[in-house]
Design an enzyme around this catalytic site. Structure first.
Site, short mmCIF file in Angstrom:
data_model
loop_
_atom_site.label_atom_id
_atom_site.label_comp_id
_atom_site.label_asym_id
_atom_site.label_seq_id
_atom_site.Cartn_x
_atom_site.Cartn_y
_atom_site.Cartn_z
N CYS A 125 0.81 -1.23 0.00
CA CYS A 125 0.00 0.00 0.00
C CYS A 125 0.84 1.28 0.00
CB CYS A 125 -0.97 0.01 1.18
SG CYS A 125 -2.24 -1.25 1.01
N HIS B 22 -11.72 9.98 -9.63
CA HIS B 22 -10.67 9.96 -10.67
C HIS B 22 -9.53 10.91 -10.36
CE1 HIS B 22 -13.46 7.44 -12.81
NE2 HIS B 22 -12.50 7.15 -13.66
N GLU C 25 -12.71 -0.37 0.56
CA GLU C 25 -11.60 -0.27 -0.40
C GLU C 25 -11.65 -1.45 -1.37
OE1 GLU C 25 -7.80 0.18 1.58
OE2 GLU C 25 -8.00 2.35 1.39
#
Ligand SMILES: [Zn+2]
Length: 143
Positions: free
Chosen positions: A26, A71, A131
């Site tokens: 991550c 985005h 997530e």
């Protein structure tokens, strides 16, 4: 005994991020199809019997997410990669915390909800953020 009413609106956006100092992968730039569960509550109902019309949540909170985070690459303002990445992407969003799901959820509850709902008799009381289909985090106002 005092009860309260709660409604939940779901919304999905797609973002990049990384977790500074993460022990594993991550720490790399990567992205998620984030699914937000936006819980709103009130102690009273409106004259039609609702906490709020779902379209109001959509017009305020979902639109905020679309306009600000969808985005986009979300980075901590202290991320050491920020300056270099900004040179090639001016649309990068910075936040004052490491952008984990927990911190993103807390930011919506503590900062964005109160701002967007300031003229409404409801509050954004809890945000759960998925997530992945297996991993989610929540932040809620405690009573
Ligand atoms: Zn991630």
């Amino acid at each position: 005994m005092m009860g309260k009413f709660q409604v939940v609106r779901k919304h999905e956006i797609h973002c990049g991020h990384r977790v500074v100092q993460h022990e594993g992968k991550c720490k790399n730039l990567h992205g998620h199809s984030y699914i937000f569960h936006l819980k709103c509550e009130s102690t009273e109902l409106d004259n039609l019997g609702r906490v709020i019309d779902f379209s109001v949540i959509k017009d305020l909170l979902c639109r905020w997410l679309d306009d600000n985070w969808d985005h986009k690459l979300i980075l901590w303002e202290n991320d050491p990669w920020l300056l270099s990445l900004r040179e090639i992407d001016a649309t990068i969003v910075t936040v004052p915390y490491n952008p984990t799901a927990e911190n993103l959820a807390r930011y919506l509850v503590e900062v964005i909800g109160p701002e967007l709902f300031k003229d409404l008799p409801i509050s954004l009381s809890e945000v759960t953020l998925e997530e992945t289909s297996k991993c989610r985090a929540s932040y809620a106002i405690s009573d």
